[in-house]
Design a protein around this motif. Sequence first.
Motif: not given
Length: 128
Positions: A37-39, A43-46, A88-90
């Motif tokens: 998962f990433r957060q 932002k919410d966790r994904e 960058a969005e990672d």
Amino acid sequence: QVQLVESGGGVVQPGGSLRLSCAVPKSILDFYAIGWFRQAPGKDREGVSCISNRDSSRYIADSGKGRFTISEEYGNNTVNLQLNDLKAEDTGVYYCAARGGHSGSTCRRSLDSGFDYWGKGTLVTVSS
């Protein structure tokens, strides 16, 4: 107490690569689904990816398809997440987690719930 330990985060330029690792107790690795998962900040966790030995299922979120690969390192009881062509969005804190039970230990089910054990996370920063 079940411990999952992530490693491999760091700072990388856009287009770069990182390999994240999650050390998992063997008893968990054999029977649980292991998710990544990433957060990102604010932002919410994904749910990013998942692997399960129980039913040989794997999952990569649309955001990572073609760029991320999940694998298991046999003998080291490690689940790796290879991140390529980073953007960058990672950027975010990446966590691994384990979900068990007959209905939970599969990656064919949504990653939104049911994960019982979590690591403390490793930070990935993609920046030029």
